[in-house]
Design an enzyme around this catalytic site. Structure first.
Site, PDB file in Angstrom:
ATOM      1  N   ASP A 303     -44.647  29.535  12.962  1.00 22.95           N
ATOM      2  CA  ASP A 303     -43.669  29.490  11.885  1.00 22.95           C
ATOM      3  C   ASP A 303     -43.846  30.716  11.010  1.00 22.95           C
ATOM      4  O   ASP A 303     -44.964  31.184  10.800  1.00 22.95           O
ATOM      5  CB  ASP A 303     -43.853  28.232  11.035  1.00 22.95           C
ATOM      6  CG  ASP A 303     -43.184  27.015  11.666  1.00 22.95           C
ATOM      7  OD1 ASP A 303     -42.153  27.195  12.325  1.00 22.95           O
ATOM      8  OD2 ASP A 303     -43.708  25.910  11.498  1.00 22.95           O
ATOM      9  N   ASP A 340     -34.216  24.020 -12.640  1.00 25.84           N
ATOM     10  CA  ASP A 340     -34.629  24.093 -11.232  1.00 25.84           C
ATOM     11  C   ASP A 340     -36.153  24.236 -11.172  1.00 25.84           C
ATOM     12  O   ASP A 340     -36.707  25.271 -11.547  1.00 25.84           O
ATOM     13  CB  ASP A 340     -33.952  25.296 -10.560  1.00 25.84           C
ATOM     14  CG  ASP A 340     -34.219  25.355  -9.057  1.00 25.84           C
ATOM     15  OD1 ASP A 340     -35.034  24.547  -8.573  1.00 25.84           O
ATOM     16  OD2 ASP A 340     -33.612  26.214  -8.388  1.00 25.84           O
ATOM     17  N   PHE A 372     -30.358  21.143  -5.176  1.00 27.59           N
ATOM     18  CA  PHE A 372     -30.098  21.767  -3.871  1.00 27.59           C
ATOM     19  C   PHE A 372     -30.017  20.690  -2.786  1.00 27.59           C
ATOM     20  O   PHE A 372     -30.834  19.765  -2.752  1.00 27.59           O
ATOM     21  CB  PHE A 372     -31.205  22.757  -3.518  1.00 27.59           C
ATOM     22  CG  PHE A 372     -31.058  23.387  -2.169  1.00 27.59           C
ATOM     23  CD1 PHE A 372     -30.305  24.537  -1.998  1.00 27.59           C
ATOM     24  CD2 PHE A 372     -31.649  22.817  -1.050  1.00 27.59           C
ATOM     25  CE1 PHE A 372     -30.162  25.119  -0.743  1.00 27.59           C
ATOM     26  CE2 PHE A 372     -31.504  23.382   0.206  1.00 27.59           C
ATOM     27  CZ  PHE A 372     -30.755  24.547   0.358  1.00 27.59           C
ATOM     28  N   SER A 379     -27.521  25.101  -5.507  1.00 30.80           N
ATOM     29  CA  SER A 379     -27.921  24.307  -6.671  1.00 30.80           C
ATOM     30  C   SER A 379     -27.302  24.968  -7.891  1.00 30.80           C
ATOM     31  O   SER A 379     -26.689  26.038  -7.791  1.00 30.80           O
ATOM     32  CB  SER A 379     -29.447  24.265  -6.795  1.00 30.80           C
ATOM     33  OG  SER A 379     -29.967  25.556  -7.045  1.00 30.80           O
ATOM     34  N   LYS A 391     -25.903  28.820  -7.624  1.00 31.66           N
ATOM     35  CA  LYS A 391     -26.627  29.860  -6.882  1.00 31.66           C
ATOM     36  C   LYS A 391     -27.022  29.243  -5.543  1.00 31.66           C
ATOM     37  O   LYS A 391     -27.318  28.045  -5.445  1.00 31.66           O
ATOM     38  CB  LYS A 391     -27.866  30.355  -7.639  1.00 31.66           C
ATOM     39  CG  LYS A 391     -29.048  29.393  -7.677  1.00 31.66           C
ATOM     40  CD  LYS A 391     -30.276  30.089  -8.258  1.00 31.66           C
ATOM     41  CE  LYS A 391     -31.526  29.236  -8.154  1.00 31.66           C
ATOM     42  NZ  LYS A 391     -31.521  28.056  -9.018  1.00 31.66           N
TER      43      LYS A 391
END
Length: 676
Positions: A303, A340, A372, A379, A391
């Site tokens: 990953d 956020d 989000f 969000s 954004k």
């Protein structure tokens, strides 16, 4: 656990290994190692001939027989000691784990409230409440709450980790301690089946199963032993027919020197030590096969986030589009981020402070925060005056603005692609029908990753990066990190597909993961390394668990696996090579008196037939303990191609394996010849 590890040569481990060396003389135990079982059988025969010389007609050879018996006995004991020493290190680690596995009280959720019960009474599916300062009574998953958990009893690391419900970091391990807050946990194992129980059984080398390669090598060694046994048994009558008298102890000495006793005595210790090295690295291997498979890996799936990069995308710059100013972009980006709590959202406000910019905090009063979501990929805030601030992903914000009748700035796509081409992630900022600009989020490649991937490439391992980023961003990160290939906008299905594709080409594949969505791919991979901080599903699907939860550690695991295979190959080469020198010591000694012409083969210039046989046997015995440190520590591994590695091994352990016995046997003979 690192603080509790014991040194390889600590006194208690050596003492226990010495005791176990005699316990392992049990024939039922020795039969598991056919090579050393034959040596033990020969030792017993020589003992009888020493104790009953009249019965066997060897009255004049008692001293020689006793000497041969003692040397053979020490040969077997040294081989047992090597295995016992490797097992002792695992048992020492298991003992330290057992200290953390103790009975404790648990607050079990029952109808009407909580009930205090013993941890041994908990069963799979039970729900418990764990408060700050309390021990986790068993393995489980957090189903409610968030808490810091001290896992030092398992990992040896003092820093607590956050465990919370609903995420990939929701699994807790019995024996750890909650240091803050409170969590509700559902028990996932019955007593005796916990993670610590599995760790204890796995690190105890005595319970280790042989790997396929080890079984194949054992079969080869057994076959060679059988062949030489037949040769030696038939040699006696042949020599007698030729008028040469060969005593049974001499024939047994010949057999012991002919069969691969060196690698036979060290083979089990090498395998146990390989698993032990992985465990010392705080990686729990579910089997020796997993460690060995790591050494044969052809492809590695990693990953991007948290493995190749640090994983936290932080705001790096504000980029205006159209005729907007950077100040306007920054102000609306801050407004969208005021509530956020994600790392990205907080980084926007931190960047504002760093740049000395301000925003109207009063706009957040009475505003509704829009979280989000994967569906919207945005969000923001719905302000009290009716304006909507968003954004999010550029294409998602474009669709949102277009749906409201707004227009898209001409330079938006070009500037977004420029950010992506630099390895960043662009987030568009919009208010109602107007896009103001972009937030440049940057995820940094970890230092030294390119060099590590270069090492893997030298090993012949292909690296593939998986990421949810768009193709441009993925390509930039892949180029900066130095991976061979990448998969952008990847899904769990994509990971399984690439693993199966590589396996279909006959390759072995390794992968790291921590989430439930990684479990299928971890199970499909030949080597699946799950993070201890991850979900129970991921840990159960993998065949290795990293207790430190460092995804990049799979690179070290592969190196350890290759070191295990290389150590076994190197010592096998050395064992077979030094047998050649022993042939030149024993064979001429057996026949040179009856056949003087055989003396031409006595190229070592050994004193007498008796001193030659004794010297070869002594060398054969002492070479095993001298090689124990190499078997335990492993042969130093340097990334190189297979052809270069083969040449290196043949030069060092092949040629060296012939030279060392010639020198060693000659030096021993100089002493033995005088003594005799």
């Amino acid at each position: 656990m690192s603080s509790k590890r014991k040194h390889l040569m600590s006194a208690d481990i050596i003492i226990n290994a010495s005791k176990d060396s005699f316990i392992k003389l049990n024939p039922m135990t020795m039969m598991k190692n056919p090579v050393m079982f034959v040596v033990e059988a020969g030792t017993f025969v020589v003992l009888l001939m020493t104790l009953l010389p009249g019965y066997f007609g060897t009255e004049g050879r008692t001293g020689f027989n006793a000497t041969v018996f003692l040397i053979l006995l020490f040969t077997v004991l040294f081989a047992n000691f090597a295995e016992a020493l490797a097992e002792g290190r695992g048992k020492a680690q298991a003992d330290s784990l057992k200290q953390s596995k103790k009975e404790m009280k648990a607050n079990k959720v029952v109808e009407g409230g909580l009930k205090a019960v013993s941890s041994t009474d908990l069963r799979k599916g039970d729900v418990v409440v764990i408060k700050s300062g309390e021990m986790v009574p068993g393995d489980g998953e957090v189903i409610q709450g968030l808490a810091s958990v001290d896992e030092s009893a398992i990992t040896g690391e003092s820093a607590p980790v956050i465990k919370e419900a609903g995420g990939d970091f929701n699994s807790v391990t019995g024996g750890t301690r909650v240091v803050s807050d409170q969590i509700t946990v559902r028990i996932t194992n019955d007593p005796g089946e916990s993670f610590i129980d599995r760790m204890i059984s796995l690190v105890e080398g005595a319970k280790r199963q042989k790997t396929p390669n080890e079984i194949a090598l054992s079969t080869l060694l057994t076959t060679l032993t059988l062949i030489f046994l037949i040769v030696v048994v038939t040699l006696g009558p042949i020599a007698k027919y030729a008028g040469i008298q060969l005593d049974v102890p001499v024939l047994i000495s010949l057999l012991v020197c002919l069969i691969p006793t060196t690698i036979g005595g060290l083979l089990s210790a090498i395998g146990i030590a390989g698993m032990d090295r992985v465990t010392q690295f705080n990686v729990l291997a579910m089997s020796g096969k997993a460690v060995e498979a790591a050494g044969d890996i052809n492809t590695m799936i990693l990953d991007k986030t948290g493995t190749i990069t640090f994983g936290n995308r932080m705001a790096n710059a504000f980029v205006a589009v159209g005729d907007q100013s950077m100040k306007d972009v920054a102000e609306w980006a801050a407004v969208s981020s005021m509530k956020d709590e994600t790392p990205e959202g907080r980084s926007v406000l931190e960047l504002m402070k760093k740049e000395g910019l301000s925003w109207n905090e009063a706009l957040s009063e009475g505003a509704e925060f829009i979280e989000f979501k994967a569906e919207t990929r945005m969000s923001g805030m719905d302000l009290q005056d009716g304006r909507k601030v968003r954004k999010g992903a550029v294409d998602a914000v474009k669709k949102w603005v277009a749906a409201q009748g707004g227009s898209i700035p001409n330079d938006l796509e070009q500037k977004g692609n420029a950010i992506a081409s630099e390895g960043g992630t662009p987030l568009a900022v919009a208010v109602d029908q107007q896009i103001f600009g972009l937030i440049y989020l940057k995820d940094t490649v970890k230092p030294g990753m390119r060099e590590r991937f270069d090492q893997l490439r030298k090993m012949g391992i292909k690296t593939i990066m998986c990421t949810g980023d768009n193709p441009l961003t993925a390509a930039t990160i892949a180029r900066e990190a130095g991976v061979d290939d990448f998969i952008a906008e990847s899904t769990p299905e994509d990971k399984i597909a690439v693993i199966r594709r590589e396996q279909a080409e006959g390759k072995l594949v390794a992968m790291t993961g921590d989430g439930t969505n990684d479990a299928p791919a971890l199970a499909q991979a030949d080597v699946g390394l799950a993070m201890n901080s991850g979900t129970t599903a991921a840990k159960e699907a993998a065949n290795m668990v990293d207790l430190d939860s460092d995804p990049s550690k799979i690179i070290e695991v592969v190196a350890i696996g290759k070191q295990l295979l290389m150590t076994r190959g190197a010592l096998t080469t050395f064992s077979i090579a030094n047998d050649i020198a022993k042939y030149f010591a024993i064979i001429p000694a057996m026949f040179m008196l009856a056949i003087p012409e055989m003396n031409v083969l006595n190229i070592m210039g050994l004193g007498t037939p008796t001193s030659a046989i004794i010297s070869a046997l002594i060398f054969n015995a002492i070479i095993i303990p001298l090689l124990i440190p190499i078997a335990m520590k492993g042969v130093a591994y340097k990334p190189m191609g297979s052809a270069q590695l083969l040449s290196r091994n043949l030069l060092i352990y092949g040629v060296g394996g012939m030279i060392v016995p010639f020198v060693g046997i000659k030096l021993i003979d100089l002493v033995v010849h005088v003594w005799i």
